[in-house]
Design a protein around this motif. Sequence first.
Motif, PDB file in Angstrom:
ATOM      1  N   GLN A  71       0.837  -1.301   0.122  1.00 53.21           N
ATOM      2  CA  GLN A  71      -0.069  -0.020   0.035  1.00 53.21           C
ATOM      3  C   GLN A  71       1.016   1.097   0.020  1.00 53.21           C
ATOM      4  O   GLN A  71       0.705   2.156  -0.718  1.00 53.21           O
ATOM      5  N   VAL A  85      -3.729   5.000   5.511  1.00 54.65           N
ATOM      6  CA  VAL A  85      -5.015   4.345   5.049  1.00 54.65           C
ATOM      7  C   VAL A  85      -6.252   4.898   5.176  1.00 54.65           C
ATOM      8  O   VAL A  85      -7.213   5.037   4.301  1.00 54.65           O
ATOM      9  N   GLN A 103      -6.669   8.053   3.122  1.00 52.03           N
ATOM     10  CA  GLN A 103      -6.191   7.506   1.640  1.00 52.03           C
ATOM     11  C   GLN A 103      -5.521   8.716   0.938  1.00 52.03           C
ATOM     12  O   GLN A 103      -5.538   9.138  -0.045  1.00 52.03           O
TER      13      GLN A 103
END
Length: 278
Positions: free
Chosen positions: A177, A216, A219
């Motif tokens: 990620q 996260v 985002q």
Amino acid sequence: MKYKRLLALCLSVTAQAQANEIDTLINTSQSIRNTFKYGIQAIAGSESYAWQGLIAPDGTVDQGLLDKAKQDAYNAAVLAVQNASYSYDPNAQQYFEDQASTAMDVVSETIDAYVDAAEVLIQVATINEMAQDAAEAQDDRQAMALQEYIGANDVTLEDQEVEQYNDALVAVHEATQVAAAYMAVANDETLLEQADDMAYDLRVTYQEAASVFFDVATQSVWISFDGGTTIQGISLADYYVSVEDVLVEGESQPFFYTSPEGGCWFAADPEACYENGD
């Protein structure tokens, strides 16, 4: 090519013009400073001699007087600099390319750790294949072979092994990620322009970046240039893919199709199986 040369020439001329403006301001302001210095020095000497009863002659401070020419030259130089257009490259592209490269190194490290942790599950896959063979066999010889394999190998799963495997899998996910986030910025001109604008507004370059991280929850990639007091964010909401997309993409990757779950690991001839796409 001609356009690039013309652009380079224009940039060179602009840079020279800006340098000349700065040089002129340096020269005109230095001239006034020289006059200022003379005046201060003349006052200091005159005052000191005054205490001693000694008189400075007429004209002592003449060279310390500002004249109209120096005034006008300095004011004109100030105005020229004030009206000029100055710019610089915060260099977000190189920064995020470097961040992406470093993050992909971390991905490789976490995948290596995952492979090590997955050894216990390869044993489970092996047991499963042997059990299927035993179930399909006409007699108990395959079952006996399975029984012998279990007796000769450590094939049970311990709590620590399960925990290590789960942690390793999550670590790979989180590392990918982060790497994907930096890669997204590095490869998107619009995001790079946004990143450069953020740094430009703060009058900093990305060489001065104190920290960067991918969050996260928001985002977004967040960058700080002063250790955390000022944090700038770049949204990557448009760069998310679905879980289904990930699995479809993964199915065609060597890491999957050369694994015990890719269909060829337990084949009589795995290499031929890979080549034939079986």
